[in-house]
Design an enzyme around this catalytic site. Structure first.
Site, PDB file in Angstrom:
ATOM      1  N   ASP A   1       0.832  -1.203   0.000  1.00 21.19           N
ATOM      2  CA  ASP A   1       0.000   0.000   0.000  1.00 21.19           C
ATOM      3  C   ASP A   1       0.867   1.254   0.000  1.00 21.19           C
ATOM      4  OD1 ASP A   1       0.927  -0.130   2.601  1.00 21.19           O
ATOM      5  OD2 ASP A   1      -1.054  -0.179   3.537  1.00 21.19           O
ATOM      6  N   SER A   2       2.185   1.078   0.119  1.00 22.27           N
ATOM      7  CA  SER A   2       3.135   2.174  -0.055  1.00 22.27           C
ATOM      8  C   SER A   2       3.093   2.739  -1.458  1.00 22.27           C
ATOM      9  CB  SER A   2       4.559   1.698   0.271  1.00 22.27           C
ATOM     10  OG  SER A   2       4.872   0.512  -0.453  1.00 22.27           O
TER      11      SER A   2
ATOM     12  N   LYS B   1      -1.170  -9.538   2.508  1.00 19.63           N
ATOM     13  CA  LYS B   1      -0.553  -9.112   3.766  1.00 19.63           C
ATOM     14  C   LYS B   1      -1.486  -8.146   4.471  1.00 19.63           C
ATOM     15  CE  LYS B   1       3.028  -6.203   3.861  1.00 19.63           C
ATOM     16  NZ  LYS B   1       2.513  -5.099   4.723  1.00 19.63           N
TER      17      LYS B   1
ATOM     18  N   GLU C   1       8.699  -4.585  11.189  1.00 16.42           N
ATOM     19  CA  GLU C   1       9.142  -3.263  10.735  1.00 16.42           C
ATOM     20  C   GLU C   1       9.500  -2.372  11.916  1.00 16.42           C
ATOM     21  OE1 GLU C   1       7.791   0.460   7.835  1.00 16.42           O
ATOM     22  OE2 GLU C   1       6.548  -1.348   7.950  1.00 16.42           O
TER      23      GLU C   1
END
Length: 245
Positions: free
Chosen positions: A26-27, A94, A163
């Site tokens: 989604d980046s 994800k 992350e």
């Protein structure tokens, strides 16, 4: 090794480089579409870019993010949107979160859709996390990470992305799990690593502590565009070799 990919040409280049996993993240919202946050990325965005990548490669595993708002309401919503991503070409999906999204994970896995979890700094929750901050630095936070990772494993995830997590904590989570971990700002002991490709290649200009820049594509692109402009202005391009008789 995992890299983000959002289009035909980057995906094909990474396949040629033997990158094993391509993440249609989604980046894409912040690296391609100009949004300020990944929370602005829509499900339709994810379908469009997942399809572009999936149609362009045959060997890498294509993992697609469930966009913000597509799974938080419960298993039925997660399954509906997950199925649509698979139909667009994703080999796995994800989603962000720990034990609280275990029901969603189970629903997807029971339907035959492989799922990657995502713990630590979760960009879709940037507002509730008070910005881009390393997670799990105190013992309570580290313990919650381990518990969430185990809950995701029990629910059936195929892997867990970690992350912005201290290296020692990521190592302990990795050791506690049977499924692989994939780190981004989580030290060297994860089973795999992922980076946003525009960061890795020096196109975005982002120089975060965890990013190693393997090329300087922004500078090269600016130089090429500048040379093109100069030659057009000087009428040096197109030359006879670029023209038809």
């Amino acid at each position: 090794s995992m890299l983000t990919a959002y289009d035909q040409f980057s995906a094909q280049a990474f396949e040629a480089a033997d990158i094993e996993v391509l993440l249609v993240g989604d980046s894409v919202g912040t690296t391609v579409l100009g949004y300020d946050s990944t929370t602005s990325t829509t499900h339709q965005d994810m379908l469009t870019f997942t399809g572009a990548v999936a149609r362009s490669v045959s060997r890498p595993l294509v993992v697609a993010d469930l966009a913000f708002g597509t799974y938080e309401a419960g298993p039925a919503e997660a399954l509906r949107h997950g199925v649509e991503l698979v139909r667009a070409g994703a080999g796995a999906v994800k989603l962000e979160g720990g034990a609280e999204v275990a029901p969603q994970v189970r629903s997807l896995v029971q339907a035959g859709i492989p799922v990657f979890g995502h713990l630590g700094f979760t960009p879709q929750s940037v507002n509730s996390l008070s910005g881009h901050r390393v997670q799990g630095r105190d013992e309570a936070g580290a313990q919650k990470l381990r518990e969430d990772a185990l809950a995701l494993q029990e629910a059936g995830v195929a892997a867990v992305v970690l992350e912005l997590v201290p290296a020692a904590v990521a190592a302990s989570v990795t050791a506690a799990l049977e499924v692989p971990t994939i780190g981004i700002g989580a030290g060297p002991d994860c089973d795999g690593q992922v980076l946003v490709w525009q960061d890795m290649a020096g196109l975005s200009g982002f120089r975060g502590k965890f990013v190693k820049t393997y090329a300087e594509l922004r500078a090269q692109l600016e130089q090429a565009a500048g040379q093109y402009r100069a030659e057009v202005s000087a009428r040096a391009y197109p030359g006879p070799e670029h023209s038809f008789e």
